[in-house]
Design a protein around this motif. Structure first.
Motif, PDB file in Angstrom:
ATOM      1  N   TRP A 190      -2.030 -67.215 -71.062  1.00  0.00           N
ATOM      2  CA  TRP A 190      -1.680 -66.016 -71.818  1.00  0.00           C
ATOM      3  C   TRP A 190      -2.902 -65.431 -72.521  1.00  0.00           C
ATOM      4  O   TRP A 190      -3.067 -64.219 -72.596  1.00  0.00           O
ATOM      5  N   GLY A 191      -3.767 -66.296 -73.037  1.00  0.00           N
ATOM      6  CA  GLY A 191      -4.984 -65.818 -73.686  1.00  0.00           C
ATOM      7  C   GLY A 191      -5.867 -65.038 -72.734  1.00  0.00           C
ATOM      8  O   GLY A 191      -6.388 -63.971 -73.070  1.00  0.00           O
ATOM      9  N   LEU A 192      -6.055 -65.569 -71.526  1.00  0.00           N
ATOM     10  CA  LEU A 192      -6.869 -64.867 -70.539  1.00  0.00           C
ATOM     11  C   LEU A 192      -6.216 -63.558 -70.122  1.00  0.00           C
ATOM     12  O   LEU A 192      -6.870 -62.520 -70.075  1.00  0.00           O
ATOM     13  N   LEU A 193      -4.918 -63.605 -69.829  1.00  0.00           N
ATOM     14  CA  LEU A 193      -4.232 -62.392 -69.387  1.00  0.00           C
ATOM     15  C   LEU A 193      -4.295 -61.301 -70.451  1.00  0.00           C
ATOM     16  O   LEU A 193      -4.674 -60.164 -70.172  1.00  0.00           O
ATOM     17  N   PHE A 194      -3.967 -61.656 -71.698  1.00  0.00           N
ATOM     18  CA  PHE A 194      -4.005 -60.644 -72.756  1.00  0.00           C
ATOM     19  C   PHE A 194      -5.435 -60.189 -73.032  1.00  0.00           C
ATOM     20  O   PHE A 194      -5.668 -59.022 -73.346  1.00  0.00           O
ATOM     21  N   GLY A 195      -6.387 -61.089 -72.918  1.00  0.00           N
ATOM     22  CA  GLY A 195      -7.788 -60.702 -73.079  1.00  0.00           C
ATOM     23  C   GLY A 195      -8.216 -59.692 -72.035  1.00  0.00           C
ATOM     24  O   GLY A 195      -8.891 -58.705 -72.337  1.00  0.00           O
ATOM     25  N   MET A 196      -7.804 -59.924 -70.801  1.00  0.00           N
ATOM     26  CA  MET A 196      -8.171 -58.996 -69.723  1.00  0.00           C
ATOM     27  C   MET A 196      -7.487 -57.647 -69.899  1.00  0.00           C
ATOM     28  O   MET A 196      -8.064 -56.613 -69.598  1.00  0.00           O
ATOM     29  N   ILE A 197      -6.251 -57.667 -70.380  1.00  0.00           N
ATOM     30  CA  ILE A 197      -5.517 -56.410 -70.551  1.00  0.00           C
ATOM     31  C   ILE A 197      -6.039 -55.610 -71.738  1.00  0.00           C
ATOM     32  O   ILE A 197      -6.288 -54.413 -71.627  1.00  0.00           O
ATOM     33  N   PHE A 198      -6.226 -56.272 -72.874  1.00  0.00           N
ATOM     34  CA  PHE A 198      -6.482 -55.539 -74.106  1.00  0.00           C
ATOM     35  C   PHE A 198      -7.914 -55.551 -74.600  1.00  0.00           C
ATOM     36  O   PHE A 198      -8.328 -54.639 -75.287  1.00  0.00           O
ATOM     37  N   PHE A 199      -8.693 -56.593 -74.291  1.00  0.00           N
ATOM     38  CA  PHE A 199      -9.972 -56.733 -74.969  1.00  0.00           C
ATOM     39  C   PHE A 199     -11.198 -56.599 -74.084  1.00  0.00           C
ATOM     40  O   PHE A 199     -12.205 -56.093 -74.535  1.00  0.00           O
ATOM     41  N   VAL A 200     -11.171 -57.041 -72.842  1.00  0.00           N
ATOM     42  CA  VAL A 200     -12.357 -56.996 -71.990  1.00  0.00           C
ATOM     43  C   VAL A 200     -12.910 -55.582 -71.846  1.00  0.00           C
ATOM     44  O   VAL A 200     -14.111 -55.384 -71.940  1.00  0.00           O
ATOM     45  N   PRO A 201     -12.072 -54.553 -71.674  1.00  0.00           N
ATOM     46  CA  PRO A 201     -12.649 -53.201 -71.566  1.00  0.00           C
ATOM     47  C   PRO A 201     -13.433 -52.800 -72.804  1.00  0.00           C
ATOM     48  O   PRO A 201     -14.348 -51.992 -72.724  1.00  0.00           O
ATOM     49  N   LEU A 202     -13.093 -53.361 -73.947  1.00  0.00           N
ATOM     50  CA  LEU A 202     -13.778 -53.010 -75.182  1.00  0.00           C
ATOM     51  C   LEU A 202     -15.081 -53.772 -75.361  1.00  0.00           C
ATOM     52  O   LEU A 202     -15.950 -53.355 -76.110  1.00  0.00           O
TER      53      LEU A 202
END
Length: 163
Positions: A67-79
């Protein structure tokens, strides 16, 4: 075979309300919840709040790493930019092998906006008519669904927690 579904709700509390409904359905043995998580983005907040719904299952199928990786990829990596994005390449490859590709990530990112929420659900054996009735009147929209047996096995293997 389990199915991964992502449901979007038109308000920031909708996903948490859905968790309560799923808890009731699970206790009635109308659906088997393997794992679940929510993302809620209240009005006025800079980013969504995410939570693994441990209360639905005795132990999460994937655990916090998934879940951490998935949410990171969805919400934070683009930033965070390309450098951090490149560092997650191998892990994102595991997600892609399991059917969670850039298209999936982008659909969820584009649709989960301020004032909305989403339920990420890995489930099986749903009594569809009863589950549908339990959610009647809910303002929700299916964003993405379905893992093949091979995709589910790849996802479980990639994120199996050490015991």
């Amino acid at each position: 075979m389990a199915t991964l579904t992502v449901w979007k709700f038109s308000n920031a509390d909708g996903a948490e309300e859905a968790v309560r409904t799923l808890s009731s359905l699970t206790s009635q043995e109308l659906i088997n919840v393997h794992d679940a998580a929510t993302a809620s983005w209240p009005e006025g907040k800079k980013k969504p709040k995410t939570r693994q719904a441990n209360d639905l299952t005795s132990s999460g199928a994937f655990g916090g790493a998934f879940w951490g990786l998935l949410f990171g990829m969805i919400f934070f990596v683009p930033l965070l930019g390309a450098a951090v994005g490149a560092a997650t390449g191998a892990l994102s490859g595991a997600l892609s092998d399991a059917g969670i590709d850039d298209g999936f990530i982008n659909r969820v990112r584009d649709q989960l906006t301020e004032g909305t929420s989403a339920l990420f659900l890995l489930s099986s054996d749903a009594v569809v008519d009863r589950v549908k009735d339990a959610f009647a009147g809910s303002d929700m929209e299916l964003i993405s669904t379905n893992l093949s047996a091979e995709e589910e096995a790849a996802l479980r293997a990639a994120f199996a927690e050490e015991e």
